[in-house]
Write an enzyme that holds these catalytic residues in place. Structure first.
Site, mmCIF file in Angstrom:
data_model
loop_
_atom_site.group_PDB
_atom_site.id
_atom_site.type_symbol
_atom_site.label_atom_id
_atom_site.label_comp_id
_atom_site.label_asym_id
_atom_site.label_seq_id
_atom_site.Cartn_x
_atom_site.Cartn_y
_atom_site.Cartn_z
ATOM 1 N N SER A 119 0.835 -1.198 0.000
ATOM 2 C CA SER A 119 0.000 0.000 0.000
ATOM 3 C C SER A 119 0.874 1.254 0.000
ATOM 4 O O SER A 119 1.685 1.402 -0.898
ATOM 5 C CB SER A 119 -0.943 -0.068 1.195
ATOM 6 O OG SER A 119 -2.062 0.697 0.931
ATOM 7 N N LYS A 124 4.035 1.905 -2.550
ATOM 8 C CA LYS A 124 4.430 3.097 -3.320
ATOM 9 C C LYS A 124 5.891 3.401 -2.981
ATOM 10 O O LYS A 124 6.697 3.762 -3.839
ATOM 11 C CB LYS A 124 3.559 4.302 -2.934
ATOM 12 C CG LYS A 124 2.038 4.122 -3.115
ATOM 13 C CD LYS A 124 1.291 5.426 -2.826
ATOM 14 C CE LYS A 124 -0.095 5.296 -2.229
ATOM 15 N NZ LYS A 124 -1.131 4.686 -2.982
ATOM 16 N N TRP A 131 -10.203 0.293 -4.868
ATOM 17 C CA TRP A 131 -9.638 1.619 -4.559
ATOM 18 C C TRP A 131 -8.230 1.724 -5.169
ATOM 19 O O TRP A 131 -7.813 2.773 -5.638
ATOM 20 C CB TRP A 131 -9.592 1.763 -3.039
ATOM 21 C CG TRP A 131 -9.033 3.036 -2.473
ATOM 22 C CD1 TRP A 131 -7.894 3.152 -1.733
ATOM 23 C CD2 TRP A 131 -9.591 4.366 -2.550
ATOM 24 N NE1 TRP A 131 -7.691 4.453 -1.358
ATOM 25 C CE2 TRP A 131 -8.712 5.227 -1.843
ATOM 26 C CE3 TRP A 131 -10.726 4.909 -3.157
ATOM 27 C CZ2 TRP A 131 -8.936 6.595 -1.714
ATOM 28 C CZ3 TRP A 131 -10.948 6.278 -3.035
ATOM 29 C CH2 TRP A 131 -10.071 7.098 -2.325
ATOM 30 N N HIS A 140 -7.709 -5.680 0.633
ATOM 31 C CA HIS A 140 -6.467 -4.908 0.653
ATOM 32 C C HIS A 140 -5.598 -5.355 1.831
ATOM 33 O O HIS A 140 -5.914 -5.050 2.982
ATOM 34 C CB HIS A 140 -6.872 -3.435 0.816
ATOM 35 C CG HIS A 140 -5.743 -2.470 0.854
ATOM 36 N ND1 HIS A 140 -5.025 -2.122 -0.263
ATOM 37 C CD2 HIS A 140 -5.206 -1.758 1.876
ATOM 38 C CE1 HIS A 140 -4.108 -1.232 0.071
ATOM 39 N NE2 HIS A 140 -4.191 -0.996 1.365
HETATM 40 C C1 GCU Z 1 -5.281 4.829 1.804
HETATM 41 C C2 GCU Z 1 -4.699 5.586 0.626
HETATM 42 C C3 GCU Z 1 -3.921 4.666 -0.295
HETATM 43 C C4 GCU Z 1 -2.894 3.881 0.472
HETATM 44 C C5 GCU Z 1 -3.567 3.162 1.632
HETATM 45 C C6 GCU Z 1 -2.620 2.434 2.582
HETATM 46 O O1 GCU Z 1 -6.280 3.980 1.375
HETATM 47 O O2 GCU Z 1 -5.746 6.229 -0.041
HETATM 48 O O3 GCU Z 1 -3.267 5.401 -1.316
HETATM 49 O O4 GCU Z 1 -2.229 2.977 -0.381
HETATM 50 O O5 GCU Z 1 -4.254 4.109 2.433
HETATM 51 O O6 GCU Z 1 -1.464 2.752 2.637
HETATM 52 O O7 GCU Z 1 -3.091 1.562 3.301
#
Ligand code: GCU
Length: 439
Positions: free
Chosen positions: A275, A279, A366, A417
């Site tokens: 997540s 990134k 998402w 997720h």
């Molecule tokens: C939120 C955010 C995402 C990210 C996620 C996480 O949902 O919008 O961009 O990847 O948190 O890090 O769990």
């Protein structure tokens, strides 16, 4: 630029009105005729597609977000193999000397920001050592990585397990932990699937982790704390680094230690993140080519998925929810993705010729799983230009089917997720293949 077909055709295909013509010869025609019709194929044949219940549920929860494939706007992807001077990149040398640095700069300028040039010193101290960890099968080390700059300091704690019976330096996974200390328990009383140390050790891998909050807090504190407080030059500019770039920098400081540890094969370290951590892993691998492998789980918007698709999370949403993650220049692209000189296939391509693994979860719309697959698909020509021999099918694989080809790997797991043991097992299979270990 790669042109997408008109929305009408896309919609018809998605509704399967044109299903009958999706024969192989017709697919070939589409591919030559319209350049990018495979976007449709991936969704229309046997491969994964978002379930309509999930789409409906998520759309009800957030009506302002698009979860419908047919509402993805038409867009042009910047061609990863055409330089800013419009010349085609046809050799590995041109990629390495011209296009790669150019793309890296575009990401620094517009997305992640730049690491300040403030000088600093790093030192390492093993503060905990247990040679009989995990029933005697592993050695545990906790290393304090101290960064000193202008009289101030910051400590990153690295937890590291290595197998005792390896007889040689081991390939190692370095996890960027964005989910709190319980997921990196050194006592192993708490065993989290997010960091499955026992399984990694049993398969002969080193398992390392650091807590992202050691490097920079995950909140908007006007960049006063963490490594920003230590290294930033004031006033901050539009291209000053954000928190994700700071965590990526932290991963590199951990690598600085790992390459000195004789139990670790320093040329076989994989950076792993989920997540926001996913990134971060992508950016860490882009900035620091010492990482031999990048594994990015459910990293979604501004991670592994194509931003121009406007599917699920958007740049505006990320900037609003997490204003500290990226450079402030990125705000120029709120609802303006088409103006961004890069898209995420180019971020993925920055890993080449090293190994890249992308994973997604079926309910995690998402994070736009299909957008991640497309980004990988469009990054593959770069891997191949550099000799990877990777083939990625046009059709997205179905649930839990792993794609391993040359230097790239992908899977989409059934479920929410998260990053769980099932994902890690596939990461380890990929690492076995890349590092020439027995499957
Ligand atoms: C939120 C955010 C995402 C990210 C996620 C996480 O949902 O919008 O961009 O990847 O948190 O890090 O769990």
């Amino acid at each position: 630029m790669i042109n997408f077909p008109a929305n009408k055709i896309r919609t018809a295909l998605l509704q399967r009105k044109l299903k009958v013509i999706l024969s192989k010869p017709f697919i070939g025609l589409l591919l030559t005729g319209w350049g990018f019709s495979h976007a449709l194929m991936a969704q229309s044949a046997d491969g994964w597609r978002a379930s309509s219940q999930t789409i409906e549920k998520l759309s009800k929860e957030k009506p302002e977000i698009n979860y419908y494939e047919e509402k993805v706007p038409p867009y042009n992807l910047p061609d990863v193999l055409t330089a800013v001077n419009r010349k085609k990149i046809t050799t590995a040398t041109r990629w390495m000397n011209l296009r790669r640095p150019e793309i890296l700069e575009l990401f620094r300028e517009n997305v992640h920001g730049r690491v300040p040039a403030t000088p600093y010193q790093t030192s390492f101290r093993v503060i905990n050592l247990d040679t009989t960890a995990i029933n005697g099968t592993a050695t545990f080390k906790q290393v304090a990585i101290t960064i000193i700059a202008e009289g101030q300091s910051l400590i990153i704690h690295l937890n590291l397990f290595t197998p005792n019976n390896a007889g040689q330096p081991v390939p190692t996974f370095l996890l960027i932990n964005n989910r709190g200390l319980a997921n990196m328990d050194q006592s192993r009383k708490v065993k989290s699937e997010f960091w499955p140390v026992e399984e990694g050790i049993a398969r002969g891998y080193g398992m390392a982790v650091f807590n992202n909050a050691d490097v920079d807090p995950d909140n908007f504190d006007e960049f006063k704390n963490g490594v920003h407080g230590l290294l930033d030059k004031l006033p901050r500019t539009g291209d000053a680094w954000g928190t994700i770039a700071a965590w990526a920098w932290g991963a590199s400081r951990c690598l600085d230690y790992l390459v000195t540890d004789r139990d670790i094969a320093g040329d076989k370290v994989a950076v792993v993140g989920h997540s926001r951590g996913g990134k971060t892993a992508l950016w860490a691998g882009a900035e620091d080519t010492r990482f031999a492998m990048v594994i990015s789980s459910c990293s979604g918007n501004l991670g592994s998925s194509i931003a121009r698709r406007h599917y699920g999370e958007t740049i505006r949403k990320t900037n609003a929810g997490f204003p500290h993650w990226f450079s402030s220049n990125l705000k120029k692209f709120n609802d303006n993705e088409n103006a961004l000189p890069v898209d995420m296939h180019m971020l993925l391509a920055l890993t080449a010729p090293r190994a890249l693994y992308i994973s997604c979860a079926g309910e995690d719309l998402w994070a736009d799983p299909y957008g991640s697959y497309l980004a990988l698909y469009h990054a593959v020509p770069v891997f191949n230009l550099l000799g990877a021999k990777s083939t990625i099918a046009i059709v997205m694989p179905s649930f839990n089917k792993q794609t391993l080809s040359g230097k790239v790997g992908f899977h989409i797991r059934d479920g929410i997720h998260n990053m769980v043991l099932e994902d890690w097992k596939k990461f380890m299979d990929f690492a076995d293949a890349i590092f020439g270990r027995k499957l």
